[in-house]
Design an enzyme around this catalytic site. Structure first.
Site, mmCIF file in Angstrom:
data_model
loop_
_atom_site.group_PDB
_atom_site.id
_atom_site.type_symbol
_atom_site.label_atom_id
_atom_site.label_comp_id
_atom_site.label_asym_id
_atom_site.label_seq_id
_atom_site.Cartn_x
_atom_site.Cartn_y
_atom_site.Cartn_z
ATOM 1 C CB CYS A 114 -0.931 -0.009 1.202
ATOM 2 S SG CYS A 114 -1.944 -1.488 1.237
ATOM 3 C CG HIS A 259 -3.514 3.028 1.017
ATOM 4 N ND1 HIS A 259 -3.861 2.532 -0.219
ATOM 5 C CD2 HIS A 259 -3.656 2.008 1.900
ATOM 6 C CE1 HIS A 259 -4.190 1.251 -0.073
ATOM 7 N NE2 HIS A 259 -4.087 0.915 1.201
ATOM 8 C CG ASN A 289 -6.810 -1.433 0.053
ATOM 9 O OD1 ASN A 289 -5.953 -1.145 -0.772
ATOM 10 N ND2 ASN A 289 -6.522 -1.692 1.318
HETATM 11 O O1 UT7 Z 1 -4.416 -1.476 2.783
HETATM 12 C C1 UT7 Z 1 -3.917 -1.460 4.067
HETATM 13 C C2 UT7 Z 1 -4.191 -2.674 4.784
HETATM 14 N N1 UT7 Z 1 -5.535 -2.974 5.154
HETATM 15 C C3 UT7 Z 1 -6.239 -2.259 6.048
HETATM 16 O O2 UT7 Z 1 -5.893 -1.156 6.433
HETATM 17 C C4 UT7 Z 1 -7.465 -2.918 6.616
HETATM 18 C C5 UT7 Z 1 -7.581 -2.646 8.092
HETATM 19 N N2 UT7 Z 1 -8.640 -3.386 8.722
HETATM 20 C C6 UT7 Z 1 -9.947 -3.235 8.431
HETATM 21 O O3 UT7 Z 1 -10.291 -2.463 7.544
HETATM 22 C C7 UT7 Z 1 -10.974 -3.951 9.264
HETATM 23 O O4 UT7 Z 1 -10.307 -4.630 10.318
HETATM 24 C C8 UT7 Z 1 -11.845 -4.960 8.462
HETATM 25 C C9 UT7 Z 1 -12.769 -4.211 7.515
HETATM 26 C C10 UT7 Z 1 -10.974 -5.944 7.692
HETATM 27 C C11 UT7 Z 1 -12.719 -5.781 9.415
HETATM 28 O O5 UT7 Z 1 -13.531 -4.918 10.166
HETATM 29 P P1 UT7 Z 1 -13.602 -5.053 11.743
HETATM 30 O O6 UT7 Z 1 -14.550 -4.040 12.191
HETATM 31 O O7 UT7 Z 1 -12.200 -5.010 12.257
HETATM 32 O O8 UT7 Z 1 -14.252 -6.483 11.915
HETATM 33 P P2 UT7 Z 1 -13.667 -7.769 12.662
HETATM 34 O O9 UT7 Z 1 -12.542 -8.359 11.874
HETATM 35 O O10 UT7 Z 1 -13.437 -7.430 14.097
HETATM 36 O O11 UT7 Z 1 -14.886 -8.750 12.551
HETATM 37 C C12 UT7 Z 1 -16.140 -8.496 13.228
HETATM 38 C C13 UT7 Z 1 -17.105 -9.585 12.856
HETATM 39 C C14 UT7 Z 1 -16.538 -10.997 13.032
HETATM 40 O O12 UT7 Z 1 -17.587 -11.833 13.485
HETATM 41 P P3 UT7 Z 1 -17.711 -12.195 15.062
HETATM 42 O O13 UT7 Z 1 -16.416 -12.893 15.391
HETATM 43 O O14 UT7 Z 1 -17.883 -10.894 15.764
HETATM 44 O O15 UT7 Z 1 -18.903 -13.089 15.091
HETATM 45 C C15 UT7 Z 1 -16.162 -11.407 11.625
HETATM 46 O O16 UT7 Z 1 -16.206 -12.799 11.431
HETATM 47 O O17 UT7 Z 1 -17.483 -9.483 11.483
HETATM 48 C C16 UT7 Z 1 -17.251 -10.746 10.808
HETATM 49 N N3 UT7 Z 1 -16.879 -10.461 9.433
HETATM 50 C C17 UT7 Z 1 -17.780 -10.282 8.449
HETATM 51 N N4 UT7 Z 1 -19.137 -10.303 8.465
HETATM 52 C C18 UT7 Z 1 -19.765 -10.079 7.298
HETATM 53 C C19 UT7 Z 1 -15.626 -10.322 8.904
HETATM 54 N N5 UT7 Z 1 -15.724 -10.047 7.590
HETATM 55 C C20 UT7 Z 1 -17.046 -10.021 7.290
HETATM 56 C C21 UT7 Z 1 -17.776 -9.782 6.105
HETATM 57 N N6 UT7 Z 1 -19.118 -9.808 6.163
HETATM 58 N N7 UT7 Z 1 -17.167 -9.497 4.931
#
Ligand code: UT7
Length: 332
Positions: A114, A259, A289
């Site tokens: 990135c 980014h 992204n």
């Molecule tokens: O380019 C630079 C690098 N990348 C980034 O900067 C990305 C940085 N991180 C993020 O953007 C976020 O962490 C994500 C968008 C990837 C995830 O969002 P989050 O708010 O951190 O969610 P989480 O990983 O804590 O997951 C929350 C819940 C989980 O379920 P439980 O364990 O609470 O039951 C996940 O399994 O959401 C679930 N989940 C989804 N649900 C529906 C994870 N992905 C999805 C999905 N759809 N696509």
């Protein structure tokens, strides 16, 4: 000593629009979840019969050349940022050089995810300042879609990433353009966001085709929470470092082009730094992204929309896999 100015910007995104609704037919996800957690509404994915990293880059480059009033043969050197090259080797720089018919000029690949475009711009800046080259083509281009696990197992990454290419023509100038670049990395976090294979340090048997079919090691793996936490700290540091190095403050900033990692990250930075809506550019809603391509695509669109004007102070900032993070401050 000459300064470096960006004299042309271009971009290209594949035709195929992938909506959140479509993703919800492939995996257990919803438009609501994706919109709320990432801000993304749709992204572009390539058609492998039509698009390659190199030919998307060539389209972006031609737009940038036209806007700069230059022709292909004016380019003296290529710096190409990508982590998704068309081949494991050689890199994308030489393939783009071939597409543009520029046999003989140097072509360098940068693999800093990135932050790749800012690293690439920084390299080009050094060559311009030392007088080595007068016109350099800087590219960020990625095809992420073919490395995503588009089942529910991979939903935390599959909904985020998209494909596309951005280009900048940078040229020697008597008046300042790129004021500074700052590059950082912390390899302790390498495995927090990575694609493991085809890594070379594996037993030979593991690199055989029948083993490869069985493994998830070719897919993007990301610890989203960990990446998010580091991103919001490092983004702010990078922007503050860029301003301080130039004796400027946040009120001097015309436009921040971060980014496009996650809309929530951009909004957090905007709020923390007290920036108004006109001072931050976001297009993640439409493209997701696109890793190294996100900043040049955003710059190209912001310029076309009249949001970058002469004398403006533009800050580019990025954070991602590595971890790596970086900033560039530019007087337009
Ligand atoms: O380019 C630079 C690098 N990348 C980034 O900067 C990305 C940085 N991180 C993020 O953007 C976020 O962490 C994500 C968008 C990837 C995830 O969002 P989050 O708010 O951190 O969610 P989480 O990983 O804590 O997951 C929350 C819940 C989980 O379920 P439980 O364990 O609470 O039951 C996940 O399994 O959401 C679930 N989940 C989804 N649900 C529906 C994870 N992905 C999805 C999905 N759809 N696509």
């Amino acid at each position: 000593m000459p300064y470096t100015r960006i004299t042309g910007l271009g971009h290209y995104v594949p035709e195929q629009v992938i909506t959140n609704q479509y993703l919800s037919t492939l995996m257990d996800t919803t438009d609501e979840w994706i919109t709320e957690r990432t801000g993304i509404k749709e992204r572009r994915w390539i058609d492998p019969a039509k698009d390659t990293v190199a030919n998307m880059a060539a389209k972006a480059a031609r737009m940038a050349l036209e806007r700069a009033g230059l022709k292909e043969t004016d380019i003296e050197f290529i710096v190409f940022a990508t982590i998704t090259p068309d081949y494991f080797f050689p890199g994308s720089g030489v393939l783009l050089q071939r597409e543009l018919g520029l046999e003989g000029i140097g072509a360098l690949d940068i693999r800093n995810a990135c932050s790749g475009f800012i690293y690439a711009l920084s390299v080009a800046d050094q060559y311009i300042r030392t007088g080595t080259y007068k016109t350099i083509l800087v590219i960020g281009a990625e095809i992420q879609s073919t490395a995503l696990d588009v089942t529910t197992r991979g939903r935390n990454t599959a909904v985020i990433f998209g494909d596309g290419a951005g280009a900048a023509i940078v040229q020697a100038s008597a008046r300042p353009g790129v004021l500074s670049t700052h590059l950082h990395a912390d390899g302790r976090f390498a495995e927090e966001l990575y694609v493991r294979d085809p890594g070379s340090s594996r037993p030979r048997e593991e690199r055989q085709p029948e083993q490869i079919l069985d493994t998830t090691h070719y897919k993007v793996v990301m610890n989203g929470n960990q990446v998010f936490k580091h991103a919001i700290v490092r983004f702010s540091e990078a922007i503050e470092e860029a301003l301080a190095a130039n004796n400027l403050n946040i009120n001097d900033l015309s436009l921040l082009i971060p980014h496009q990692a996650n809309l929530r990250i951009s909004q957090y930075i905007q709020q923390k730094m007290n920036l108004n809506n006109n001072q931050v550019y976001n297009n993640i809603m439409r493209y997701g992204n696109t890793t190294a391509a996100s900043i040049p695509i955003a710059m190209s669109e912001a310029w076309a929309e009249g949001k970058i004007r002469e004398n403006d102070v533009i800050c580019l900032a990025a954070f991602g896999s590595g971890f790596t993070w970086a900033s560039a401050l530019i007087r337009w």
